[in-house]
Design an enzyme around this catalytic site. Structure first.
Site: not given
Lengths: 189, 189
Positions: B175, B177
């Site tokens: 993932h 940010h």
């Protein structure tokens, strides 16, 4: 120390372009950092001295980013062009026909590498990316993993991309920071 | 507040999977954050309270990352699978057939979005990337730019990828940010 042991950062390179004429690179680095290249930064909660250090670092980066932003839209060559052309020495840790990875002159972790596309192709910043840039963007992230492996930090590293003044971007040629070798903190700046 | 206003983060989602049974999501968020979703974090040098807050946040993230690392190699489904399947509500800010972007439940900046590939395909972390992943990696970075535009932070945002325990990775599904809306500091954690 050989010239190839010089480390470059967006912030410091801007200063370095002037300072390199009056300092040997090593003296310049020692003067700026006052610490060993691979020494981890002290913990955020260690001491008042540490906090002042961090505050000063942040202020410098913000000031540098503000100065750089003023000419961000010019599309002028940056210090990275001279590094790519090997006109300014750097410690290269990875290179292929598309990208170059070299050590940051002002490391924020025991390992701190900058990773750039050799051809800027409009990518002054990530915010200028178009769908046609997908291939080089993917390659950059894949090479970030290769750099981490080569540096022995594959089990713990952070990749950071700063976009614009508020994110402390100080060179308008897309670059990824690959940091590791110490416990990274949260929030990420 | 509708259920779609819930924000998720790797750290908080781990707690949320338990807490969601006893808290309404909004109450859970208020309980944890005690601040408005878009309030910028206080400056690092503002006060002792701020420093304690940051220290606590860092400790929590490190502890969460340590716990998550223990099962990192299992390849087990993560909380992100439930978000992708819409079994857990999130505030989605971008979605296409390959990626999903949604707000972090514990934002570290006024805008804090998590961006993930819908198909993990071995990418528990960036360190597992292979050359065949180039296309999805490039698309993720390109979509990070789209997210920044949609959130109105295209002039100043930071993209961060944590890899492994030392970088505070707490969910083993790659993932990114995307943070912005305040002056980001240096070093990046």
């Amino acid at each position: 120390m050989a010239a190839t042991s010089v480390f470059f950062s967006p912030l410091s390179l801007l200063r370095c372009s002037l300072a390199i004429r009056t300092y040997a690179p090593e003296a310049f680095i020692s003067h700026r950092l006052g610490r060993n290249r691979r020494s981890p930064l002290p913990s955020i909660s260690n001491s008042g001295r540490c906090l002042r250090h961090i505050a000063a670092s942040t202020t410098n980066e913000e000031a540098s980013a503000k100065a750089a932003a003023a000419s961000a839209e010019s599309g002028a060559p940056t210090i990275f062009d001279k590094i790519i052309a090997k006109e300014i020495p750097s410690t290269i840790v990875y290179e292929d026909d598309k990208v170059l990875a070299f050590r940051d002159i002002s490391p924020q972790a025991p390992v701190h590498v900058l990773l750039i596309p050799k051809l800027r192709d409009g990518l002054t910043e990530l915010g200028k990316a178009e769908s046609r840039h997908g291939e080089i963007l993917g390659h950059l992230l894949y090479v970030a993993k290769i750099v981490a492996e080569k540096e022995g930090i594959q089990d713990g590293f952070r990749v950071v991309i700063n976009n614009g003044q508020q994110a402390c971007q100080s060179v308008y040629h897309l670059h990824l920071h690959v940091l590791g070798g110490r416990q990274m903190k949260w929030p990420p700046g």
